[in-house]
Each structure stands twice: as structure tokens, then as C-alpha cells.
Design an enzyme around this catalytic site. Sequence first.
Site, PDB file in Angstrom:
ATOM      1  N   ASN A 151      26.526 -59.990  47.157  1.00 51.74           N
ATOM      2  CA  ASN A 151      27.364 -58.888  46.683  1.00 51.74           C
ATOM      3  C   ASN A 151      28.658 -58.757  47.489  1.00 51.74           C
ATOM      4  O   ASN A 151      29.642 -58.185  47.006  1.00 51.74           O
ATOM      5  CB  ASN A 151      26.591 -57.571  46.720  1.00 51.74           C
ATOM      6  CG  ASN A 151      25.599 -57.470  45.579  1.00 51.74           C
ATOM      7  OD1 ASN A 151      25.905 -57.793  44.449  1.00 51.74           O
ATOM      8  ND2 ASN A 151      24.380 -57.054  45.889  1.00 51.74           N
ATOM      9  N   GLY A 202      22.250 -53.993  44.565  1.00 51.60           N
ATOM     10  CA  GLY A 202      23.662 -53.769  44.859  1.00 51.60           C
ATOM     11  C   GLY A 202      24.006 -53.774  46.332  1.00 51.60           C
ATOM     12  O   GLY A 202      25.163 -53.602  46.693  1.00 51.60           O
ATOM     13  N   HIS A 239      19.502 -61.600  36.304  1.00 49.39           N
ATOM     14  CA  HIS A 239      18.342 -61.495  37.185  1.00 49.39           C
ATOM     15  C   HIS A 239      17.216 -62.426  36.741  1.00 49.39           C
ATOM     16  O   HIS A 239      16.915 -62.499  35.552  1.00 49.39           O
ATOM     17  CB  HIS A 239      17.832 -60.054  37.217  1.00 49.39           C
ATOM     18  CG  HIS A 239      18.811 -59.101  37.806  1.00 49.39           C
ATOM     19  ND1 HIS A 239      19.719 -58.401  37.039  1.00 49.39           N
ATOM     20  CD2 HIS A 239      19.047 -58.762  39.091  1.00 49.39           C
ATOM     21  CE1 HIS A 239      20.477 -57.657  37.824  1.00 49.39           C
ATOM     22  NE2 HIS A 239      20.090 -57.855  39.077  1.00 49.39           N
ATOM     23  N   ASP A 279      19.865 -60.296  30.457  1.00 52.37           N
ATOM     24  CA  ASP A 279      21.205 -60.065  30.984  1.00 52.37           C
ATOM     25  C   ASP A 279      21.809 -61.324  31.605  1.00 52.37           C
ATOM     26  O   ASP A 279      22.971 -61.339  31.985  1.00 52.37           O
ATOM     27  CB  ASP A 279      21.190 -58.928  32.021  1.00 52.37           C
ATOM     28  CG  ASP A 279      20.290 -59.212  33.221  1.00 52.37           C
ATOM     29  OD1 ASP A 279      19.813 -60.360  33.377  1.00 52.37           O
ATOM     30  OD2 ASP A 279      20.077 -58.275  34.013  1.00 52.37           O
ATOM     31  N   SER A 316      19.108 -56.842  44.739  1.00 56.51           N
ATOM     32  CA  SER A 316      18.317 -56.757  43.514  1.00 56.51           C
ATOM     33  C   SER A 316      17.378 -57.948  43.324  1.00 56.51           C
ATOM     34  O   SER A 316      16.353 -57.830  42.642  1.00 56.51           O
ATOM     35  CB  SER A 316      19.231 -56.638  42.292  1.00 56.51           C
ATOM     36  OG  SER A 316      20.092 -57.763  42.197  1.00 56.51           O
TER      37      SER A 316
END
Length: 221
Positions: free
Chosen positions: A112, A83, A199, A196, A46
Site C-alpha cells: 500500500n 489498507g 484479492h 474484484d 488485506s
Amino acid sequence: MIRDLQYRRHFIFSAGILGLAGICAPAAWAQAPAPSAPAILVLGDSLSAEYGLARGSGWVALLEKRLQEEKIERRVVNASVSGETTSGGRSRLAALLTQHKPAVVVIELGGNDALRGLPLKNTEENLTAMTDAAQKAGAKVLLVGMQVPPNYGTDYANRFAGLFTTVAQAKKAAVVPFFLKGVADGPDPTRLFQADRIHPRAEAHPQMLANVWPELKKLLR
């Protein structure tokens, strides 16, 4: 420092949640100067797929602009998927190499893996296999590293951070030790992140490109 560590902890775990919640389609821009121009293939997650950003504002898009400004004839193919793990990237790489025949492959994967608790040995093997496959296909490789917070344990965090350099040295590839240097390790890291707190905002992507560009430019000679 405590605030920084708390942020990193939130970043790494939340990114994993996003990765498990859903996979975004690959970012597929590739405004090639010419179809015959050598390709730079970016295989990432991402952080490279413009998650939460306006199209064309992420570091890969900024890379295209930098290449144009410096009159370096390269086409950029962004095959990043939110992801993505090293296992997923490894499974997709062969087809991408066949399709795009890149001169350079930028591998921005691994974070990840740690989020999902995958063994470091697996991550290292996947990075090694991808690097080897790209090199055998005639491409130069740049590994883009990540870090995990100390709550994983000092030994784990150090080993994870070091495995990118370990693979790069073993395969004689280029490496950027920490992709988010100057973004996630500043005095107020949340300032450069989206709501969030996971990012990076568009304002952070020039720094991300700045972290990658010196090593990448060497491979374009």
C-alpha cells in the site's frame, strides 16, 4: 506475459483504492493452544486480514491449522488491517509487542505504500524500524515481500521488490521475497482471485501459506 502484467497493474492500483476507501477492523482470531504458548504476531494488510473471505479460510487461519497438525505449540495473533501501510504498522507495533510479547513477528506490509506513491526510502525506514523494534523486544522477524508492475518503471519496481531483502539482510531477519508467488504470476492469475480481481480467493491461500511456511518454520525451532 502481457495479461500477467495487466493483471498486476490492476491488482496493485485497485488494492490502493480499497485501502483508501475504508479500513477494516483487525482480524482478531487467535485460537491459542494455551495462553502461555509463544505467540506468532502477524502484522499485515488485506492479504492477511481475510478480505472478502469466510472467516477462518485465509492463510493465517491455515497457519494455525498447520501448527496444530505439526504439533508446534504456538498461538497466532492476527493484527492485520486492510489498507495498512508500513507507517500504520509501525505506529501500532509497540502496543502489540507489549500486549502479546511475541516470539515471532511476521511483517506483511509495503504494497500500500507503493500504491500511494510514498517514497521507497520511507518504506525501507519503516520496515527497518519495525524489524528493529521487534528484535529488541526479543522476537524473531519474517518480512513478507510484494512486487509492483513495470508501469511504475523498471528501476522503481526492482528497487521496491528488493528493499524487503535489503532490510532483512541488514537486520539479519528472514524474508519471503514475493508473497503471491504462484498466485499472481501464473498463466491465468485471475483464476485465483475474487471477482474484484484484487484479492486472492480462498483457493489461493494454501499457496500463500506455502510461500511463507518454509521460512517461518525455521524461526520456530
